[in-house]
Design an enzyme around this catalytic site. Structure first.
Site, PDB file in Angstrom:
ATOM      1  N   ARG A 265       0.851  -1.190   0.000  1.00 15.10           N
ATOM      2  CA  ARG A 265       0.000   0.000   0.000  1.00 15.10           C
ATOM      3  C   ARG A 265       0.886   1.239   0.000  1.00 15.10           C
ATOM      4  O   ARG A 265       1.375   1.686   1.038  1.00 15.10           O
ATOM      5  CB  ARG A 265      -0.894  -0.010   1.252  1.00 15.10           C
ATOM      6  CG  ARG A 265      -2.030   0.986   1.221  1.00 15.10           C
ATOM      7  CD  ARG A 265      -2.556   1.232   2.615  1.00 15.10           C
ATOM      8  NE  ARG A 265      -1.675   2.128   3.362  1.00 15.10           N
ATOM      9  CZ  ARG A 265      -1.542   2.114   4.679  1.00 15.10           C
ATOM     10  NH1 ARG A 265      -2.186   1.233   5.413  1.00 15.10           N
ATOM     11  NH2 ARG A 265      -0.721   2.987   5.278  1.00 15.10           N
ATOM     12  N   HIS A 269      -3.631   4.743   4.273  1.00 13.42           N
ATOM     13  CA  HIS A 269      -4.757   3.815   4.387  1.00 13.42           C
ATOM     14  C   HIS A 269      -6.018   4.483   3.867  1.00 13.42           C
ATOM     15  O   HIS A 269      -6.828   3.866   3.168  1.00 13.42           O
ATOM     16  CB  HIS A 269      -4.951   3.398   5.839  1.00 13.42           C
ATOM     17  CG  HIS A 269      -6.242   2.685   6.085  1.00 13.42           C
ATOM     18  ND1 HIS A 269      -6.477   1.396   5.646  1.00 13.42           N
ATOM     19  CD2 HIS A 269      -7.384   3.095   6.695  1.00 13.42           C
ATOM     20  CE1 HIS A 269      -7.701   1.033   5.987  1.00 13.42           C
ATOM     21  NE2 HIS A 269      -8.275   2.042   6.619  1.00 13.42           N
ATOM     22  N   TYR A 278       4.147   6.426  11.018  1.00 14.26           N
ATOM     23  CA  TYR A 278       4.474   5.063  11.439  1.00 14.26           C
ATOM     24  C   TYR A 278       5.311   4.261  10.443  1.00 14.26           C
ATOM     25  O   TYR A 278       5.639   3.108  10.733  1.00 14.26           O
ATOM     26  CB  TYR A 278       3.187   4.286  11.745  1.00 14.26           C
ATOM     27  CG  TYR A 278       2.151   4.260  10.632  1.00 14.26           C
ATOM     28  CD1 TYR A 278       2.277   3.383   9.557  1.00 14.26           C
ATOM     29  CD2 TYR A 278       1.049   5.104  10.653  1.00 14.26           C
ATOM     30  CE1 TYR A 278       1.337   3.347   8.542  1.00 14.26           C
ATOM     31  CE2 TYR A 278       0.099   5.075   9.632  1.00 14.26           C
ATOM     32  CZ  TYR A 278       0.245   4.197   8.585  1.00 14.26           C
ATOM     33  OH  TYR A 278      -0.691   4.172   7.571  1.00 14.26           O
TER      34      TYR A 278
END
Length: 376
Positions: A265, A269, A278
């Protein structure tokens, strides 16, 4: 730590990251030029829709949007391997799976604008719905769609059809008990289901190593009593081949398969997420070099099926389609009424829901629909 196709001794692949490919494997697929180009065009259309959705969200037309950049081969290939009578169940960002099946960009955007889907089964006729409508409703709750779709596969088997149900979910959902129960049930009941696990290596902000201790998700299939396959999810021909094989097994033998598509990805998100908090940007750059569209373009060019002019024409057509779909979807969505929140949920609404509906109608009669506008 993010995983890479080179980290695995056994991962299915036809087109290498540099565009070189297994000639024998391509010949065995026996795909004609139209089919090969169709998957490419779906990937480009999917990317155009993703970009248009981001624009709409930034403009305030959409509250929420999910990106799919870098995962297009995991969508177009599997969808192309299905027969017209097969069914799909997907998560939110799998635009290409739906586009390849004939669903329009406008219809996809309407789901995001309205939050539900509507179709009239009475219009299907004796042959049932067309491919673009052979899909199960989206559900926001992660993982819950798997046992629901397994139930659908069970019902279709019970009815004596030869339909196959393709059930797509992500690595985050694979940590849910619902997913284990669904796959276990499919294995016990010998159901015509294909489990398509799109491993993009991040469950929002939870990395892969905090979700699974095994080498791959595909290894779990043995515990359910059926076949598992680990596939390079950025290789559209490999995703097609693995799905075609699994669909045939499901149709002829009522045997499920778990296909893990290793991809990444590259975006956030969702538009509510900031991945810089992160993850390291270096891993994103690593996977940008494995872009599925670039890889497939190199393959098609070698086969005499791709030129810069064709690519430009395809991109321009996709962008125009996405732009027009957005305009039409927004106009259509604005025509909905507040009462539609009660539609397409219950065949026989509970008494409390009916009471809420009546109360809403009393408010509308007294104050008009203006009370629902402008934040009032």
């Amino acid at each position: 730590m993010v995983r890479h196709p080179d980290d695995f001794d056994e991962i299915e692949q036809i087109i290498e990251p540099d565009g070189s490919y297994d000639e024998a494997a391509v010949a065995e697929l026996a795909l004609d030029e139209e089919s090969l180009r169709s998957m490419y065009e779906t990937m480009i259309r999917s990317r155009a829709l993703e970009e248009r959705g981001m624009i709409l969200q930034r403009q305030g037309a959409l509250h929420f949007w999910e990106e799919c950049r870098g995962e297009e081969a995991s969508h177009a290939g599997p969808a192309a391997a299905l027969a017209e009578n097969d069914w799909i169940q997907t998560d939110w960002r799998q635009f290409g799976l739906h586009l390849q099946r004939g669903r329009t960009m406008e219809d996809i955007l309407l789901f995001w604008l309205r939050g539900y889907e509507v179709w009239d089964e009475a219009e299907f006729g004796e042959d049932g719905p067309p491919p673009e409508l052979r899909r199960l409703p989206h559900t926001v709750a992660v993982g819950t769609t798997v046992p629901q779709a397994v139930g659908h596969a069970w019902g279709r088997k019970y009815q004596g059809t030869d339909d196959v149900t393709l059930i797509q979910f992500g690595d985050g959902a694979a940590s849910k008990g619902d997913v284990h129960e669904g796959m276990n049930f499919a294995g016990v009941m010998d159901l015509p289901a294909v489990f398509l696990l799109e491993n993009n290596q991040w469950a929002i902000s939870v990395p892969l190593e905090k979700q699974i201790g095994a080498e791959s998700y595909a290894q779990r299939a043995a515990g359910y009593g059926f076949e598992g396959a680990l596939v390079d999810g950025n290789d559209v021909l490999a995703t097609y081949r693995a799905t075609e094989r699994a669909v045939e097994r499901a149709r002829s033998e009522n045997e499920p398969t778990l296909i893990e598509l290793l991809t990444y990805r590259r975006g956030a998100h969702s538009t509510s997420d900031d991945p810089s908090l992160y993850r390291d940007e270096a891993e994103v750059e690593t996977w940008e070099a494995l872009d599925p569209v670039d890889r497939y373009e190199t393959f098609l060019e070698d086969r005499g099926l791709w030129t810069e002019a064709y690519a430009e024409e395809t991109r321009e057509a996709a962008e125009a389609e996405a732009r027009e779909a957005a305009e039409s979807a927004i106009e259509t969505a604005e025509e909905q009424t507040p009462a539609e929140v009660f539609d397409e949920v219950y065949a026989n609404p509970p008494a409390e829901i009916e009471a809420q509906h009546r109360e809403l109608e009393r408010f509308r009669e007294e104050f008009g629909d203006e009370i629902f506008h402008d934040g009032q």
